[in-house]
Write a protein that holds these residues in place. Structure first.
Motif, short mmCIF file in Angstrom:
data_model
loop_
_atom_site.label_atom_id
_atom_site.label_comp_id
_atom_site.label_asym_id
_atom_site.label_seq_id
_atom_site.Cartn_x
_atom_site.Cartn_y
_atom_site.Cartn_z
N THR A 69 0.83 -1.21 0.00
CA THR A 69 0.00 0.00 0.00
C THR A 69 0.86 1.25 0.00
O THR A 69 0.59 2.22 -0.72
N ASN A 78 0.97 3.99 -3.01
CA ASN A 78 0.69 5.42 -2.80
C ASN A 78 1.86 6.29 -3.25
O ASN A 78 1.67 7.36 -3.86
N GLN A 128 1.61 8.92 -6.28
CA GLN A 128 1.90 10.33 -6.01
C GLN A 128 3.02 10.85 -6.91
O GLN A 128 2.96 11.97 -7.43
#
Length: 315
Positions: A288, A292, A296
């Motif tokens: 995770t 992310n 990003q």
């Protein structure tokens, strides 16, 4: 001036083409960046599915453990009188040794089966010699798979799918009688895992001697010498009583050993599945975080490219 004005006119004519090509290039780059996030997302989905399976297997193992634990503890009262009467002599020196290795039919239960196989191999080496022989009787698929690799010629009997139906004494006594009829032995050494708790089991070896060896050891004195102090009722001779006693002892020890090993198997599977579920959770957290960060970084890069392109066009 005419040359400069011509260049401006040409720039205005080619500007839409340059903009369209830059937009198509950005779309290709976006697609290339989304591959990495898509891979991470698929991996996260796989880990979640694995975690669900391990949690379900832990619950199933816990249910089976509760069902068999009470029967296992009650079965210990069967072989304890034999130990009090005959003792347990693992160091007895005999010519024909038979190692009865008890294992599970299914895996995913830690190193419980490997432990039994290692002890069986050690017993075989310790009791080997020029005038000695050691044979194997295998219960369970896992011990069969491991011992067949290097000791296939020494295997006498293989019994699998023992736990397909609920274990009972009648079923195990029939197997014990079949083993005694088809295997010549002076000492039977039953290798199994004794259940202690959900997180621990004790590798154990129980020794059952043949009637001839029991009589020989009794005449030699020691603990078995106390057999002569018992009175024999009925018309049976001492050898006949010892024969019946040895058969009954083996069936009782086998019944307890199979239950102990089955209980240890479920406890070990619970621990293994619990560890697997925790490891899957840790892996999911790391994936995770990676997802992310990648997402990003992709968004930040796209914004920088858009701003740079807009600045270049306006400048």
């Amino acid at each position: 001036m005419s040359a400069m004005s011509a260049m401006r006119r040409e720039g205005k004519r080619f500007a839409p083409l340059i903009l369209r090509s830059s937009l198509s290039l950005d779309q290709n780059l976006i697609g290339a960046r989304s591959i990495s996030t898509q891979i991470v997302r698929n991996r996260m989905k796989s880990v979640k599915n694995i975690q669900k399976i391990t949690k379900a297997m832990k619950m199933v193992a816990a249910s089976k453990l509760r069902a068999i634990q009470t029967r296992t503890e009650n079965s210990r009262g069967l072989w304890q009188p034999f130990t009090a009467l005959l003792g347990d002599t693992p160091s007895v020196d005999v010519k024909k040794n038979v190692v009865v290795t008890i294992s599970s039919d299914k895996g995913l239960c830690g190193g419980i089966n490997s432990t039994s196989v290692k002890i069986s191999r050690v017993l075989s080496k310790l009791n080997s010699g020029p005038d000695k022989e050691t044979k194997y009787v295998i219960l369970g698929e896992k011990a069969k798979a491991q011992l067949t690799r290097d000791s296939k010629k020494d295997i006498e009997i293989i019994i699998t799918e023992l736990q397909k139906n609920p274990l009972n004494y009648t079923q195990v006594s029939v197997l014990a009688d079949d083993i005694l009829k088809n295997v010549e032995y002076d000492a039977l050494r039953i290798v199994f895992n004794k259940f202690q708790s959900v997180v621990s089991f004790l590798p154990t070896v129980s020794t059952v001697l043949s009637p001839e060896v029991v009589e020989r050891e009794a005449e030699a004195g020691g603990r078995l010498g106390e057999l002569d102090s018992y009175e024999i009722e009925g018309g049976d001779t001492k050898s006949e009583i010892l024969q019946n006693l040895a058969e009954f002892q083996f069936s009782c020890v086998m019944f307890n050993a199979v239950l102990e090993n089955a209980c240890s198997e479920q406890g070990a599977r619970m621990s293994a599945m619990d560890s697997s579920s925790r490891n899957a959770g840790d892996m999911l957290d790391r994936l995770t975080l990676t997802y992310n960060r990648t997402r990003q970084a992709s968004i930040t890069t796209e914004l920088i490219e858009i701003i740079s392109g807009a600045s270049a066009l306006t400048g």
